[in-house]
Enzyme design. Structure first.
Site, PDB file in Angstrom:
ATOM      1  N   SER A  31      59.108 162.358  23.242  1.00  0.00           N
ATOM      2  CA  SER A  31      59.492 164.187  22.852  1.00  0.00           C
ATOM      3  C   SER A  31      59.348 164.710  24.263  1.00  0.00           C
ATOM      4  CB  SER A  31      58.438 164.586  21.706  1.00  0.00           C
ATOM      5  OG  SER A  31      57.190 164.637  22.112  1.00  0.00           O
ATOM      6  N   LYS A  68      52.526 168.313  23.902  1.00  0.00           N
ATOM      7  CA  LYS A  68      53.434 169.310  23.563  1.00  0.00           C
ATOM      8  C   LYS A  68      53.420 170.226  24.729  1.00  0.00           C
ATOM      9  CE  LYS A  68      55.273 167.459  19.788  1.00  0.00           C
ATOM     10  NZ  LYS A  68      56.614 166.814  20.145  1.00  0.00           N
TER      11      LYS A  68
END
Length: 112
Positions: A31, A68
């Site tokens: 991701s 993230k």
């Protein structure tokens, strides 16, 4: 190249990995690949840095560990992915979020 080496480099000193507030994690998943962070990379995480807008962080969201990009928009907290296949995660009022540190370096093995 050996003629140009002035001194030996200690990676633990260069990356500050012996400090009590620094730890290593292995990244799982893709991701964050557009930020140059790939599955299997070793990440250096610094707990002493106050996480701010734009930092890549290791966080625990509802007992789920994540890597993230931290986005702060007004009072909104967003954990952003760096891969268009993954949606950004908006932190809602009932969510349990704790930031475990800011990623300062990543190291990639060429064996993968």
């Amino acid at each position: 190249a050996a003629d140009h080496i002035e001194k030996h480099i200690s990676l633990d000193q260069a990356l500050n990995i012996r400090a009590a507030h620094v730890y290593l994690v292995t990244i799982e998943g893709d991701s964050m690949q557009d930020a140059g962070i790939f599955s299997g990379d070793l990440a250096v995480v610094d707990r002493a840095i106050e996480a701010g807008h734009g930092h890549v962080v290791v966080a625990l969201l509802n007992n789920d560990p994540l890597c993230k990009r931290l986005c702060l928009r007004g009072k909104k907290v967003i954990l952003g992915s760096e891969n268009p296949r993954y949606p950004d995660r908006y932190v809602m009022e009932g969510d349990d979020l704790s930031i475990w540190g800011v990623i300062t370096y990543t190291v990639r093995s060429h064996e993968h």
